[in-house]
Design an enzyme around this catalytic site. Sequence first.
Site, PDB file in Angstrom:
ATOM      1  N   TYR A 163      -3.950 -10.284   1.308  1.00  0.00           N
ATOM      2  CA  TYR A 163      -3.683 -11.720   1.375  1.00  0.00           C
ATOM      3  C   TYR A 163      -4.096 -12.445   0.104  1.00  0.00           C
ATOM      4  O   TYR A 163      -3.687 -13.575  -0.133  1.00  0.00           O
ATOM      5  CB  TYR A 163      -4.397 -12.350   2.587  1.00  0.00           C
ATOM      6  CG  TYR A 163      -3.916 -11.854   3.933  1.00  0.00           C
ATOM      7  CD1 TYR A 163      -2.859 -10.957   4.038  1.00  0.00           C
ATOM      8  CD2 TYR A 163      -4.525 -12.265   5.107  1.00  0.00           C
ATOM      9  CE1 TYR A 163      -2.427 -10.490   5.264  1.00  0.00           C
ATOM     10  CE2 TYR A 163      -4.093 -11.806   6.348  1.00  0.00           C
ATOM     11  CZ  TYR A 163      -3.047 -10.914   6.415  1.00  0.00           C
ATOM     12  OH  TYR A 163      -2.617 -10.451   7.628  1.00  0.00           O
TER      13      TYR A 163
ATOM     14  N   LYS B 196      -7.290   3.003   6.929  1.00  0.00           N
ATOM     15  CA  LYS B 196      -6.091   3.848   6.929  1.00  0.00           C
ATOM     16  C   LYS B 196      -6.293   4.876   5.819  1.00  0.00           C
ATOM     17  O   LYS B 196      -5.510   4.962   4.859  1.00  0.00           O
ATOM     18  CB  LYS B 196      -4.853   2.946   6.719  1.00  0.00           C
ATOM     19  CG  LYS B 196      -3.532   3.639   6.894  1.00  0.00           C
ATOM     20  CD  LYS B 196      -3.211   3.993   8.336  1.00  0.00           C
ATOM     21  CE  LYS B 196      -1.887   4.735   8.409  1.00  0.00           C
ATOM     22  NZ  LYS B 196      -1.675   5.400   9.708  1.00  0.00           N
TER      23      LYS B 196
ATOM     24  N   ASP C 259      -4.221   2.541  13.262  1.00  0.00           N
ATOM     25  CA  ASP C 259      -3.201   2.691  14.305  1.00  0.00           C
ATOM     26  C   ASP C 259      -3.840   3.178  15.605  1.00  0.00           C
ATOM     27  O   ASP C 259      -3.517   2.713  16.697  1.00  0.00           O
ATOM     28  CB  ASP C 259      -2.051   3.613  13.848  1.00  0.00           C
ATOM     29  CG  ASP C 259      -2.516   4.779  12.991  1.00  0.00           C
ATOM     30  OD1 ASP C 259      -3.710   4.831  12.628  1.00  0.00           O
ATOM     31  OD2 ASP C 259      -1.699   5.661  12.686  1.00  0.00           O
TER      32      ASP C 259
ATOM     33  N   ASP D 242      -7.021  -9.111  10.813  1.00  0.00           N
ATOM     34  CA  ASP D 242      -6.183 -10.217  11.286  1.00  0.00           C
ATOM     35  C   ASP D 242      -5.432  -9.768  12.545  1.00  0.00           C
ATOM     36  O   ASP D 242      -5.432 -10.426  13.587  1.00  0.00           O
ATOM     37  CB  ASP D 242      -5.201 -10.575  10.158  1.00  0.00           C
ATOM     38  CG  ASP D 242      -4.411 -11.830  10.448  1.00  0.00           C
ATOM     39  OD1 ASP D 242      -4.731 -12.514  11.435  1.00  0.00           O
ATOM     40  OD2 ASP D 242      -3.471 -12.132   9.683  1.00  0.00           O
TER      41      ASP D 242
ATOM     42  N   ASP E  54      -6.475 -10.467  16.807  1.00  0.00           N
ATOM     43  CA  ASP E  54      -5.553 -11.120  17.740  1.00  0.00           C
ATOM     44  C   ASP E  54      -5.312 -10.230  18.960  1.00  0.00           C
ATOM     45  O   ASP E  54      -5.219 -10.712  20.085  1.00  0.00           O
ATOM     46  CB  ASP E  54      -4.212 -11.424  17.066  1.00  0.00           C
ATOM     47  CG  ASP E  54      -4.191 -12.833  16.486  1.00  0.00           C
ATOM     48  OD1 ASP E  54      -5.285 -13.427  16.356  1.00  0.00           O
ATOM     49  OD2 ASP E  54      -3.105 -13.337  16.164  1.00  0.00           O
TER      50      ASP E  54
END
Length: 367
Positions: free
Chosen positions: A150, A199, A231, A255, A259
Amino acid sequence: MAEQKVLKIGVIAGDGIGPEIVREARKVLDCTARKCGFDIEYTDLLMGGASIDVYGIPLTDETIEKAKESGAVLMGSIGGDAATSPWYKLPPEKRPEAGLLKIRKSLGLYANLRPAYLYPELAASCPLASQDGGRSFDLIIVRELTGGLYFGARHTEVVDGLRTATDTMTYNEAEIRRIARTAFETARKRRGHVTSVDKANVLDTSRLWRAVVEETAQEYPDVTLSHMLVDNCAMQLVKNPEQFDVIVTENMFGDILSDEASMITGSIGMLSSASLNETSFGLYEPSHGSAPDIAGKDLANPIATILSAAMMLRYSFNLEEAADCIEEAVRRTLQNGYRTKDLIPAEAGDLKCCSCSEMGSVICGYI
Ligand code: NAD
């Protein structure tokens, strides 16, 4: 007589339901201050759409300076309906959400703490409940907030006649070490386990992340550490959220996972968050957005903001007892059947439906 401690709190009411939920959080803070013997000095700050309407930009440098003069900032939420609000006709850097990125960067808010806790009284709202009977989980996601994709360089260009976009993800070891420390310190105050999510089977940033988290773990022999691929973590949060205590991860993974964690509590109106820098300063806000669909109707659930205010007392002002007092008042409010509309299932039973302002008053009554 000894002078009372005075807390300097910047307040960003923001847009949509922001002013309504912040009003209730202030009400609860004021009750708590009276009970616990401290004073509060509030400074109103404009950010998001409310700032665009006055200054044409979502966050001015003057507002940042005023925020820095406070011990902490309590925020409602910012933004509007992207389809109808004129704010979204502005270029991206002038839209409400740009204010959020700017304040995080300017105040060095590198650590975002988001608890996901399933209250026993709300277990029926958990979308996982039917698979496995009653559930109870209590986890916190520590998300790196000022690095990664970001904030990396990005551009769009035409390459060989094709529009091509590039985003870059960069982390240095210092950025990783400080967020790892936040996670280990947080775990120390909880059940003592950190799951670091990356990852590492694909990304270099993740391989560095894993190595630095391992090194940092040596400073915390009392905390256990495990690693999980992002994942898999997305699946495990749905399958068995009880296994997690503290999850630490980089910006974009955090992020998305935070959520997801919010969703499994089944009640977005309950979830608080804290964004901290290297001092005790923090920005405290609910995890949800500005809910333009219910703004101005006194329907919003103010509990996420009220619990964010409790986090503020704990992390920025070191007022553990006052924070406990608010959290206990919220628990008793739920135990006694008070619910805003978003928390009422189809089979309402003996629940008492209340408005945003009534909910704030009931919680004050239990302080
Ligand atoms: P949202 O969280 O605002 O709303 C999603 C749904 O949840 C809506 O149906 C809403 O009514 C409901 N909801 C949210 N909070 C609630 C509460 N406290 N009580 C009862 N119901 C609640 O998400 P969205 O609709 O995707 O976004 C709306 C705006 O908020 C957008 O402009 C978005 O950019 C902004 N946003 C801001 C923040 C922030 O300020 N940090 C975070 C997320 C989204």
